[in-house]
Structures are given as C-alpha cells and as structure tokens.
Design a protein around this motif. Structure first.
Motif, PDB file in Angstrom:
ATOM      1  N   ARG A   9       0.880  -1.171   0.000  1.00  0.00           N
ATOM      2  CA  ARG A   9       0.000   0.000   0.000  1.00  0.00           C
ATOM      3  C   ARG A   9       0.915   1.217   0.000  1.00  0.00           C
ATOM      4  NH1 ARG A   9      -4.241   2.246   4.562  1.00  0.00           N
ATOM      5  NH2 ARG A   9      -5.365   3.640   3.152  1.00  0.00           N
ATOM      6  N   HIS A  10       0.569   2.208  -0.798  1.00  0.00           N
ATOM      7  CA  HIS A  10       1.397   3.402  -0.952  1.00  0.00           C
ATOM      8  C   HIS A  10       1.645   4.119   0.378  1.00  0.00           C
ATOM      9  CE1 HIS A  10      -1.983   6.141  -0.338  1.00  0.00           C
ATOM     10  NE2 HIS A  10      -2.703   5.301  -1.074  1.00  0.00           N
ATOM     11  N   CYS A  11       2.651   4.960   0.375  1.00  0.00           N
ATOM     12  CA  CYS A  11       3.000   5.777   1.537  1.00  0.00           C
ATOM     13  C   CYS A  11       1.996   6.920   1.694  1.00  0.00           C
ATOM     14  CB  CYS A  11       4.415   6.326   1.350  1.00  0.00           C
ATOM     15  SG  CYS A  11       5.672   5.028   1.175  1.00  0.00           S
ATOM     16  N   GLN A  12       2.129   7.677   2.783  1.00  0.00           N
ATOM     17  CA  GLN A  12       1.185   8.769   3.074  1.00  0.00           C
ATOM     18  C   GLN A  12       1.175   9.801   1.943  1.00  0.00           C
ATOM     19  OE1 GLN A  12       1.769  12.134   5.985  1.00  0.00           O
ATOM     20  NE2 GLN A  12       0.466  10.772   7.211  1.00  0.00           N
ATOM     21  N   ALA A  13      -0.027  10.172   1.505  1.00  0.00           N
ATOM     22  CA  ALA A  13      -0.189  11.098   0.378  1.00  0.00           C
ATOM     23  C   ALA A  13      -0.974  12.337   0.804  1.00  0.00           C
ATOM     24  CB  ALA A  13      -0.909  10.398  -0.768  1.00  0.00           C
ATOM     25  N   THR A  14      -0.944  13.343  -0.063  1.00  0.00           N
ATOM     26  CA  THR A  14      -1.622  14.615   0.210  1.00  0.00           C
ATOM     27  C   THR A  14      -3.120  14.540  -0.038  1.00  0.00           C
ATOM     28  OG1 THR A  14      -1.226  15.402  -2.032  1.00  0.00           O
ATOM     29  CG2 THR A  14       0.437  15.957  -0.368  1.00  0.00           C
ATOM     30  N   GLY A  15      -3.593  13.486  -0.689  1.00  0.00           N
ATOM     31  CA  GLY A  15      -5.016  13.376  -0.978  1.00  0.00           C
ATOM     32  C   GLY A  15      -5.337  12.108  -1.736  1.00  0.00           C
ATOM     33  N   GLN A  16      -6.571  12.044  -2.251  1.00  0.00           N
ATOM     34  CA  GLN A  16      -7.069  10.848  -2.930  1.00  0.00           C
ATOM     35  C   GLN A  16      -7.059  10.965  -4.453  1.00  0.00           C
ATOM     36  OE1 GLN A  16      -7.914   7.926  -1.291  1.00  0.00           O
ATOM     37  NE2 GLN A  16      -6.950   9.044   0.370  1.00  0.00           N
ATOM     38  N   VAL A  46       5.831  -3.206 -10.090  1.00  0.00           N
ATOM     39  CA  VAL A  46       4.612  -2.879 -10.824  1.00  0.00           C
ATOM     40  C   VAL A  46       3.819  -1.935  -9.932  1.00  0.00           C
ATOM     41  CG1 VAL A  46       2.530  -3.770 -11.923  1.00  0.00           C
ATOM     42  CG2 VAL A  46       4.585  -5.177 -11.859  1.00  0.00           C
ATOM     43  N   SER A  47       3.245  -0.887 -10.544  1.00  0.00           N
ATOM     44  CA  SER A  47       2.539   0.102  -9.751  1.00  0.00           C
ATOM     45  C   SER A  47       1.232   0.523 -10.393  1.00  0.00           C
ATOM     46  CB  SER A  47       3.425   1.349  -9.572  1.00  0.00           C
ATOM     47  OG  SER A  47       2.744   2.364  -8.869  1.00  0.00           O
ATOM     48  N   SER A  48       0.318   0.926  -9.530  1.00  0.00           N
ATOM     49  CA  SER A  48      -0.860   1.669  -9.950  1.00  0.00           C
ATOM     50  C   SER A  48      -0.364   2.905 -10.712  1.00  0.00           C
ATOM     51  CB  SER A  48      -1.625   2.110  -8.697  1.00  0.00           C
ATOM     52  OG  SER A  48      -2.387   3.259  -8.914  1.00  0.00           O
ATOM     53  N   PRO A  49      -1.164   3.444 -11.620  1.00  0.00           N
ATOM     54  CA  PRO A  49      -0.742   4.646 -12.330  1.00  0.00           C
ATOM     55  C   PRO A  49      -0.815   5.918 -11.468  1.00  0.00           C
ATOM     56  CG  PRO A  49      -2.940   4.018 -13.026  1.00  0.00           C
ATOM     57  CD  PRO A  49      -2.438   2.924 -12.121  1.00  0.00           C
ATOM     58  N   PHE A  50      -1.355   5.841 -10.264  1.00  0.00           N
ATOM     59  CA  PHE A  50      -1.506   7.014  -9.414  1.00  0.00           C
ATOM     60  C   PHE A  50      -0.139   7.484  -8.909  1.00  0.00           C
ATOM     61  CE2 PHE A  50      -6.201   6.460  -7.903  1.00  0.00           C
ATOM     62  CZ  PHE A  50      -6.593   6.182  -9.195  1.00  0.00           C
ATOM     63  N   THR A  51       0.057   8.788  -8.876  1.00  0.00           N
ATOM     64  CA  THR A  51       1.336   9.396  -8.493  1.00  0.00           C
ATOM     65  C   THR A  51       1.838   8.881  -7.151  1.00  0.00           C
ATOM     66  OG1 THR A  51       0.798  11.380  -9.758  1.00  0.00           O
ATOM     67  CG2 THR A  51       2.482  11.611  -8.051  1.00  0.00           C
ATOM     68  N   ARG A  52       0.968   8.814  -6.147  1.00  0.00           N
ATOM     69  CA  ARG A  52       1.398   8.402  -4.807  1.00  0.00           C
ATOM     70  C   ARG A  52       1.930   6.975  -4.778  1.00  0.00           C
ATOM     71  NH1 ARG A  52      -4.088   9.093  -4.866  1.00  0.00           N
ATOM     72  NH2 ARG A  52      -5.447   7.390  -4.219  1.00  0.00           N
ATOM     73  N   ALA A  53       1.388   6.117  -5.617  1.00  0.00           N
ATOM     74  CA  ALA A  53       1.872   4.732  -5.671  1.00  0.00           C
ATOM     75  C   ALA A  53       3.259   4.679  -6.322  1.00  0.00           C
ATOM     76  CB  ALA A  53       0.874   3.859  -6.432  1.00  0.00           C
ATOM     77  N   ILE A  54       3.404   5.355  -7.428  1.00  0.00           N
ATOM     78  CA  ILE A  54       4.704   5.375  -8.138  1.00  0.00           C
ATOM     79  C   ILE A  54       5.778   5.961  -7.233  1.00  0.00           C
ATOM     80  CG2 ILE A  54       5.964   6.340 -10.091  1.00  0.00           C
ATOM     81  CD1 ILE A  54       3.161   6.341 -11.585  1.00  0.00           C
ATOM     82  N   GLN A  55       5.478   7.109  -6.618  1.00  0.00           N
ATOM     83  CA  GLN A  55       6.471   7.755  -5.750  1.00  0.00           C
ATOM     84  C   GLN A  55       6.853   6.884  -4.558  1.00  0.00           C
ATOM     85  OE1 GLN A  55       4.730  11.571  -4.746  1.00  0.00           O
ATOM     86  NE2 GLN A  55       5.610  12.543  -6.569  1.00  0.00           N
TER      87      GLN A  55
END
Length: 176
Positions: A9-16, A46-55
């Motif tokens: 699961r991705h790290c803490q993000a600024t939003g959804q 392999v990652s979701s295309p969402f920025t928070r997942a890639i980062q």
C-alpha cells in the motif's frame, strides 16, 4: 510453481486524487520502504498509475536499478462517482456484499477480479504497489476471513508477502 509477490500500500499522500503526491512524511516512508525491500531480491516493480503509488517505490526501484511498470489494474477502486457523505458505511457494506455497486463505481467483485488478474500474471519476486481499498479486496480473495475490520488496520505504507502455489494462496503482513 511457487512465487512470492509483495503487495504494497502506498506511503502517506496529500489526498485521494490520482495525481496527489506523497507528503513530506510519505517521502521519508518511501525511503524506509526502499530499505525494507532491498534485502528481498526484488526482480520487478509494478505500480498503480496514481502518483502516490509510483512515488512510494521510486527509491526502491532506483536502488535496485529496476524500472517501474505501470498497470492500470492496480489503480484504486472507485466506490462511487457521487459524493457519499456516508462512504465509510458504504465501503463496509461492499466488503460484506461482493456484488454491491454504487452509482459510477465498481463492485468489490469487479475490482477484485481485475486486481487478481494482475496478481496472477506477475513474476516471482515482484513488488506490486496499490491502494488501501484494492489491497483489502485482494487480501479478502486470498483469505476469506479478511474483512472490513482488518482493512481498517492497514497503514501507509503497508506490505504483505503473498505466496502463490498451484493449489494455495497465502498472505502475511510484513510491515510493522
């Protein structure tokens, strides 16, 4: 044939929003995650295309000199296209009723099916980065006893080791 997949699961993000980046804390978590994954002989990210997942795995992929493949099937589930003030109750109901679907959204079954399709095609020693709701649905597919209350205990980030054999799937939480 046996393989090990690390569901993250991705790290803490600024939003959804899909383009929401990591927070400053999330960036530190991504460095911790890279250290955590370094000893695990990863061969593929392999990652979701969402920025928070890639980062969340950029540091890890750079450390191991691997690229990150984007897989849309790992994108977060859309519960509904409408604003749901009671979204948490709706989410809980969707864990209990796999076919439950809200306006403009995906049922848990639909989202789980696409995520399982992605998981089944991954090679051994792959890190797959996704989101809380989709991760919860995957874990429910692996262990039917996994439900809404377990989903509520997920952290950002979180890591599960999934063992896949011809006859069995199992998941163990590694992140503490």
């Amino acid at each position: 044939m046996e393989k090990t997949i690390y569901l993250v699961r991705h790290c803490q993000a600024t939003g959804q929003a899909p383009d929401a980046p990591l927070t400053e804390l999330g960036k530190l978590q991504a460095k911790e995650l890279a250290e955590f994954l370094r000893e695990r002989e990863i061969v593929h990210f392999v990652s979701s295309p969402f920025t928070r997942a890639i980062q969340s795995v950029e540091h890890a992929a750079d450390q191991q000199n691997l690229r990150i493949e984007i897989d849309d099937r790992l994108a977060e589930r859309v519960l509904s296209s409408e604003n749901l003030p009671d979204w948490m109750e709706k989410l809980e109901a969707s864990f209990a009723a796999d076919e439950l679907k809200f306006v403009g959204g995906e049922s848990g079954k639909e989202a789980g099916d696409r995520a399982m399709e992605a998981l089944n095609r991954m090679e051994d020693r792959t890190v797959a980065v996704t989101h809380g709701n989709l991760l919860g649905l995957l874990l429910k597919r692996i262990d039917n006893g996994y439900g809404f209350s377990e989903w509520q205990k997920l952290t950002n980030p979180d890591v599960f080791e999934v063992k896949i054999t011809e006859k069995h799937l199992s998941a163990t939480r590694l992140w503490r």
